[in-house]
Motif scaffolding. Structure first.
Motif, PDB file in Angstrom:
ATOM      1  N   ILE A  68      54.081  10.603 -66.398  1.00 50.91           N
ATOM      2  CA  ILE A  68      54.447  10.540 -67.829  1.00 50.91           C
ATOM      3  C   ILE A  68      55.864  10.757 -68.018  1.00 50.91           C
ATOM      4  N   LEU A  69      56.434  11.852 -67.466  1.00 52.06           N
ATOM      5  CA  LEU A  69      57.928  12.477 -67.493  1.00 52.06           C
ATOM      6  C   LEU A  69      58.743  11.599 -66.847  1.00 52.06           C
ATOM      7  N   GLN A  70      58.350  10.925 -65.692  1.00 52.55           N
ATOM      8  CA  GLN A  70      59.092  10.096 -64.657  1.00 52.55           C
ATOM      9  C   GLN A  70      59.270   8.827 -65.537  1.00 52.55           C
ATOM     10  N   ILE A  71      58.144   8.233 -66.168  1.00 51.85           N
ATOM     11  CA  ILE A  71      58.380   6.872 -66.742  1.00 51.85           C
ATOM     12  C   ILE A  71      59.201   7.076 -68.045  1.00 51.85           C
ATOM     13  N   GLN A  72      58.989   8.306 -68.626  1.00 46.13           N
ATOM     14  CA  GLN A  72      60.079   8.388 -69.840  1.00 46.13           C
ATOM     15  C   GLN A  72      61.554   8.560 -69.473  1.00 46.13           C
ATOM     16  N   SER A  73      61.639   9.322 -68.245  1.00 38.18           N
ATOM     17  CA  SER A  73      62.939   9.515 -67.844  1.00 38.18           C
ATOM     18  C   SER A  73      63.463   8.120 -67.402  1.00 38.18           C
TER      19      SER A  73
END
Length: 473
Positions: A68-73
């Protein structure tokens, strides 16, 4: 003889749907469990103008959190056109609660809910969280649920307001506010329902032409009964792997289409190179039903690739043994020896030790049940093979290729036939964006040809045979 306005791929579906979800095209890249729909695939699909769901089912909380953090970034300029998957977990219901907690904590705004046969409190909690009334008194959603359904009776639950008793229980538990409950009671649980026909993985093997009209009629009746102001959008999934299928889905009234099996052969897929090569050889009759790991004891099944793999028959063998015997010790010596040599490649007691250790950290109650019940222990050992077989396919374990469990439907064969001899036949050219754009472009071409034909223009058959090409949009 006739005059037609332009027809663009963006216009094939419902433009209210695409505007609501921040997508250019009415096309959704569906979630494939265990990260087969990777972070990279989600990012590339969204940048290509599509909506996409990350394959969070079967992943650990830590892995999903990091993803999730990678996608949001990566998608800070497209914050809304993506989501994650929430799969029904009847064997471990606490997992649904933990994942919904995670999605709410990181403000994931869209979930594709799969394999649900009925509403659960955590599905309702996600859908209702953040609902409020605007200055005019109209109820506004903060989050969107995309249930995948293959039965009208299940669709009805998601297209109706949540049961009052469930809402009040969530309020009493402090998981929803009074305002959120009151707002949720005015709206359907979900405004985007994915009607899933025969597909890879969990499937009821329905045909889209029989299922979609039944759900659409039910949708229309419920909208009148409850007086909904906003439309409930129906999407089409299962068998979506050729321009003709995409055009047909929109002709049925679909607001969007969702693809799944075919994306496993894309370069962004989480499937191993060996698994992708197996998929590229598949034809329409190269699939079979096999016992499902997550619903093994209940007799649940998934549709998988059988060409080049022994997994379907080996999985059925395990379920047959489970039905006939009360525990591992009751299996005849010759059959047990065959299992240990060919399927597990280790003594069954060793496999049970690994399985017990796994559940002692994940869910101690399941480990305890296995220790107390020989029947439960046998099911857990057999589920080890069913679970590992999909991991072997993802990791590309060479000496386990015969045991690969690759979820796909007959559409994989349809897709391979369509791209044969074209630029999309080589695996290295199968990007998720080129697959999506070609399907949409082809559907627009075919739809236009049919419009001309309906006006009396003699249209050659070749007009309905769009060939893939490298597109830039």
């Amino acid at each position: 003889m006739a005059a037609l306005p332009p027809l663009y791929p963006e216009w094939l579906g419902d433009r209210i749907f695409t505007a609501k979800h921040g997508a250019r095209f009415p096309y959704v890249v569906g979630e494939m469990a265990r990260g087969l729909t990777t972070v990279r695939m989600v990012v590339e699909a969204v940048r290509a103008g599509c909506l996409a769901f990350y394959g969070s089912a079967g992943q650990s909380l830590a892995v999903v959190e990091q993803s999730i953090l990678q996608i949001q970034s990566a998608l800070d300029d497209h914050p809304h056109a993506w989501g994650c998957n929430l799969i029904h977990s009847p064997q471990e219901p606490q997992m649904e609660e933990q994942f919904v907690d995670l999605f709410l904590r990181y403000n994931v705004m869209r979930l594709s809910a799969s394999a649900f046969m009925q509403l659960t409190p955590d599905v309702v909690r996600f859908a209702a969280k953040g609902m409020q009334r605007d200055a005019s008194g109209a109820v506004r959603r903060a989050r969107y649920l995309f249930p995948k359904i293959s039965r009208p009776e299940v669709a009805k639950q998601f297209m109706s307001p949540p049961p009052e008793a469930m809402l009040r229980a969530l309020q009493q538990a402090g998981q929803l506010t009074a305002e959120e409950c009151d707002c949720a009671a005015q709206l359907p649980v979900a405004e985007s329902i994915t009607v899933e026909a025969d597909s890879g993985g969990h499937t009821d093997n329905r045909t889209l032409t029989s299922l979609f009209p039944a759900v659409a009629a039910l949708r229309d009746a419920l909208a009148v009964e409850h007086g909904y102001a906003a439309p409930i959008h129906l999407g089409a999934a299962g068998g979506i792997g050729s321009p003709g299928a995409v055009a047909a889905a929109f002709a049925l009234g679909a607001a969007y289409v969702m693809t799944g099996s075919i994306n496993q052969s894309a370069v962004e897929s989480g499937l191993s190179e060996a698994g992708r090569a197996m998929l590229a050889k598949a034809d329409v009759a190269d699939m079979a039903m096999a016992p499902a790991s997550d619903m093994f004891e209940m007799g649940g099944q998934v549709q998988v690739l059988k060409r080049g793999a022994l997994f379907p028959q080996r999985a059925r063998q395990l379920y047959s043994l489970y039905q006939r015997y009360e525990g591992l010790d009751a299996i005849p010596a010759a059959e047990r020896e065959s299992l240990e040599k060919n399927l597990f490649r280790a003594p069954l007691e060793e496999i049970w030790g690994q399985t017990r250790d796994y559940f002692l950290t994940r869910n101690p109650q399941i480990a305890k049940s296995g220790e107390e019940s020989p029947k439960v222990r046998m099911a857990l050992v057999f589920r080890w093979y069913l679970s590992m077989s999909s991991r072997w396919a993802i990791e590309g374990i060479a000496d386990r290729q015969a045991d690969y469990q690759i979820w796909c439907g007959p559409v994989m064969g349809t897709f391979n036939r369509w791209v044969s001899g074209s630029v999309l036949e080589p695996l290295e050219n199968r990007t998720v964006s080129q697959i999506a754009w070609n399907l949409l472009e082809g559907a627009a071409v075919i739809s236009r040809a049919q419009q001309l034909r309906s006006m009396g223009v003699q249209v050659p058959d070749a007009a309905f045979n769009y060939r893939p090409r490298i597109l830039q949009v």
